[in-house]
Motif scaffolding. Structure first.
Motif, PDB file in Angstrom:
ATOM      1  N   GLN A 124     -14.932  18.414  -5.223  1.00 52.22           N
ATOM      2  CA  GLN A 124     -13.819  17.477  -5.075  1.00 52.22           C
ATOM      3  C   GLN A 124     -13.803  16.884  -3.667  1.00 52.22           C
ATOM      4  O   GLN A 124     -13.565  15.688  -3.490  1.00 52.22           O
ATOM      5  CB  GLN A 124     -12.488  18.185  -5.366  1.00 52.22           C
ATOM      6  N   THR A 125     -14.080  17.713  -2.668  1.00 50.81           N
ATOM      7  CA  THR A 125     -14.118  17.229  -1.289  1.00 50.81           C
ATOM      8  C   THR A 125     -15.245  16.222  -1.104  1.00 50.81           C
ATOM      9  O   THR A 125     -15.057  15.159  -0.492  1.00 50.81           O
ATOM     10  CB  THR A 125     -14.317  18.410  -0.316  1.00 50.81           C
ATOM     11  N   VAL A 126     -16.424  16.540  -1.645  1.00 52.61           N
ATOM     12  CA  VAL A 126     -17.577  15.635  -1.517  1.00 52.61           C
ATOM     13  C   VAL A 126     -17.304  14.322  -2.238  1.00 52.61           C
ATOM     14  O   VAL A 126     -17.617  13.236  -1.727  1.00 52.61           O
ATOM     15  CB  VAL A 126     -18.860  16.318  -2.058  1.00 52.61           C
ATOM     16  N   MET A 127     -16.706  14.390  -3.420  1.00 56.25           N
ATOM     17  CA  MET A 127     -16.416  13.161  -4.159  1.00 56.25           C
ATOM     18  C   MET A 127     -15.406  12.295  -3.431  1.00 56.25           C
ATOM     19  O   MET A 127     -15.503  11.067  -3.444  1.00 56.25           O
ATOM     20  CB  MET A 127     -15.923  13.506  -5.565  1.00 56.25           C
ATOM     21  N   SER A 128     -14.428  12.908  -2.760  1.00 55.67           N
ATOM     22  CA  SER A 128     -13.459  12.116  -1.993  1.00 55.67           C
ATOM     23  C   SER A 128     -14.128  11.467  -0.788  1.00 55.67           C
ATOM     24  O   SER A 128     -13.771  10.355  -0.403  1.00 55.67           O
ATOM     25  CB  SER A 128     -12.283  12.982  -1.556  1.00 55.67           C
ATOM     26  N   LEU A 129     -15.132  12.145  -0.193  1.00 54.63           N
ATOM     27  CA  LEU A 129     -15.863  11.549   0.928  1.00 54.63           C
ATOM     28  C   LEU A 129     -16.753  10.408   0.455  1.00 54.63           C
ATOM     29  O   LEU A 129     -16.951   9.431   1.173  1.00 54.63           O
ATOM     30  CB  LEU A 129     -16.723  12.606   1.623  1.00 54.63           C
ATOM     31  N   ASP A 130     -17.311  10.539  -0.741  1.00 57.53           N
ATOM     32  CA  ASP A 130     -18.215   9.518  -1.270  1.00 57.53           C
ATOM     33  C   ASP A 130     -17.491   8.196  -1.480  1.00 57.53           C
ATOM     34  O   ASP A 130     -18.099   7.129  -1.383  1.00 57.53           O
ATOM     35  CB  ASP A 130     -18.825  10.009  -2.585  1.00 57.53           C
ATOM     36  N   ALA A 131     -16.200   8.235  -1.753  1.00 61.59           N
ATOM     37  CA  ALA A 131     -15.437   7.014  -2.008  1.00 61.59           C
ATOM     38  C   ALA A 131     -14.997   6.312  -0.726  1.00 61.59           C
ATOM     39  O   ALA A 131     -14.610   5.144  -0.762  1.00 61.59           O
ATOM     40  CB  ALA A 131     -14.217   7.342  -2.857  1.00 61.59           C
ATOM     41  N   PRO A 133     -15.499   4.645   3.137  1.00 60.04           N
ATOM     42  CA  PRO A 133     -16.584   3.986   3.891  1.00 60.04           C
ATOM     43  C   PRO A 133     -17.036   4.874   5.056  1.00 60.04           C
ATOM     44  O   PRO A 133     -16.224   5.292   5.878  1.00 60.04           O
ATOM     45  CB  PRO A 133     -15.936   2.693   4.401  1.00 60.04           C
ATOM     46  N   ILE A 134     -18.344   5.190   5.100  1.00 56.98           N
ATOM     47  CA  ILE A 134     -18.895   6.008   6.176  1.00 56.98           C
ATOM     48  C   ILE A 134     -20.209   5.399   6.643  1.00 56.98           C
ATOM     49  O   ILE A 134     -20.825   4.585   5.940  1.00 56.98           O
ATOM     50  CB  ILE A 134     -19.119   7.477   5.730  1.00 56.98           C
ATOM     51  N   ASP A 135     -20.655   5.785   7.848  1.00 57.73           N
ATOM     52  CA  ASP A 135     -21.875   5.221   8.415  1.00 57.73           C
ATOM     53  C   ASP A 135     -23.118   5.757   7.693  1.00 57.73           C
ATOM     54  O   ASP A 135     -23.052   6.715   6.930  1.00 57.73           O
ATOM     55  CB  ASP A 135     -21.948   5.492   9.918  1.00 57.73           C
ATOM     56  N   GLN A 136     -24.257   5.141   7.939  1.00 58.78           N
ATOM     57  CA  GLN A 136     -25.488   5.444   7.212  1.00 58.78           C
ATOM     58  C   GLN A 136     -25.982   6.891   7.409  1.00 58.78           C
ATOM     59  O   GLN A 136     -26.330   7.547   6.426  1.00 58.78           O
ATOM     60  CB  GLN A 136     -26.598   4.448   7.606  1.00 58.78           C
ATOM     61  N   PRO A 137     -26.039   7.435   8.644  1.00 55.30           N
ATOM     62  CA  PRO A 137     -26.498   8.823   8.797  1.00 55.30           C
ATOM     63  C   PRO A 137     -25.609   9.827   8.052  1.00 55.30           C
ATOM     64  O   PRO A 137     -26.104  10.780   7.438  1.00 55.30           O
ATOM     65  CB  PRO A 137     -26.453   9.071  10.304  1.00 55.30           C
ATOM     66  N   THR A 138     -24.311   9.613   8.078  1.00 52.53           N
ATOM     67  CA  THR A 138     -23.399  10.505   7.364  1.00 52.53           C
ATOM     68  C   THR A 138     -23.586  10.351   5.860  1.00 52.53           C
ATOM     69  O   THR A 138     -23.515  11.333   5.114  1.00 52.53           O
ATOM     70  CB  THR A 138     -21.940  10.203   7.755  1.00 52.53           C
ATOM     71  N   ARG A 139     -23.841   9.122   5.397  1.00 51.72           N
ATOM     72  CA  ARG A 139     -24.083   8.876   3.970  1.00 51.72           C
ATOM     73  C   ARG A 139     -25.336   9.630   3.521  1.00 51.72           C
ATOM     74  O   ARG A 139     -25.365  10.185   2.422  1.00 51.72           O
ATOM     75  CB  ARG A 139     -24.225   7.373   3.733  1.00 51.72           C
ATOM     76  N   ARG A 140     -26.384   9.692   4.373  1.00 50.83           N
ATOM     77  CA  ARG A 140     -27.601  10.435   4.029  1.00 50.83           C
ATOM     78  C   ARG A 140     -27.307  11.932   3.906  1.00 50.83           C
ATOM     79  O   ARG A 140     -27.815  12.600   3.001  1.00 50.83           O
ATOM     80  CB  ARG A 140     -28.676  10.199   5.082  1.00 50.83           C
ATOM     81  N   LYS A 141     -26.515  12.463   4.838  1.00 45.44           N
ATOM     82  CA  LYS A 141     -26.139  13.882   4.766  1.00 45.44           C
ATOM     83  C   LYS A 141     -25.347  14.162   3.489  1.00 45.44           C
ATOM     84  O   LYS A 141     -25.561  15.184   2.833  1.00 45.44           O
ATOM     85  CB  LYS A 141     -25.300  14.275   5.988  1.00 45.44           C
ATOM     86  N   LEU A 142     -24.470  13.241   3.145  1.00 48.77           N
ATOM     87  CA  LEU A 142     -23.688  13.396   1.924  1.00 48.77           C
ATOM     88  C   LEU A 142     -24.588  13.383   0.695  1.00 48.77           C
ATOM     89  O   LEU A 142     -24.404  14.158  -0.239  1.00 48.77           O
ATOM     90  CB  LEU A 142     -22.630  12.283   1.834  1.00 48.77           C
TER      91      LEU A 142
END
Length: 196
Positions: A124-131, A133-142
């Motif tokens: 649930q935490t990961v899905m809330s982060l996926d929605a 807007p975050i920068d590219q390096p953080t998006r790769r970690k996600l």
């Protein structure tokens, strides 16, 4: 008590003995009743007797005796505790170091249930982060976390299938069952020869 030992010059000890051994020397630790009281104290350190009274439906006097370890918990009270939301922890206390086959299997299932609950929470935490807007390096970690979750789900599903098949096929040789679950070999039907 001193008169009973007047000829030997010894004074009676207050400690209980059995077969000449002091029980404090053979005692392996706190009793299950003391462990249950400690469990209640960990939940509510002050006025533990109040929690015991509420949980077990006891009067104040009886609950205070349980909290002071002057009275043991009855079978009915242990049953109430096992039926509660904390029943798993109580069962682990009761089983202590015992390792029968059914308990090992149940512990695996209990641990799997805990892992699934924790996984659902962080999903649930990961899905809330996926929605968000975050920068590219953080998006790769996600993305790595999401891929690891998929790999975990696949491995868990394979273990659950293997455990289920092993349970259903108790009388069959394990190597044949495992080969069937892995899909590496087909087991020929009775009376048929395997192709080489």
């Amino acid at each position: 008590m001193q008169q009973a030992y007047a000829t030997s010059g010894q004074i009676a000890k207050s400690g209980a003995t059995r077969n000449g051994y002091d029980l404090s020397e053979t005692d392996t630790g706190p009793s299950i009743h003391q462990q249950i009281t400690a469990f209640f104290k960990s939940l509510q350190p002050l006025k533990t007797w109040g929690l015991i009274a509420d949980a077990l439906g006891l009067k104040e006097h009886a609950a205070k005796h349980r909290a002071a370890n002057h009275r043991d918990y009855s079978i009915e009270e242990l049953q109430v505790l096992l039926h509660s939301d904390s029943g798993g922890e109580i069962l682990e206390m009761l089983m202590a170091d015992a390792e029968p086959e059914w308990w090992r299997a149940l512990k695996i299932n209990l641990n799997l249930s805990k892992a699934l609950a924790a996984q659902a929470q962080w999903q649930q935490t990961v899905m809330s982060l996926d929605a968000t807007p975050i920068d590219q390096p953080t998006r790769r970690k996600l993305k790595k976390v999401i891929n690891a979750d998929r790999a975990f789900n696949t491995a868990r599903a394979q273990k659950e299938v293997a455990a289920g098949l092993l349970h259903q096929n108790v009388n069959r040789p394990v190597d044949r069952v495992m080969a069937a679950t892995a899909g590496k070999a087909k087991i020929p039907a009775a009376g048929m020869r395997a192709r080489v």
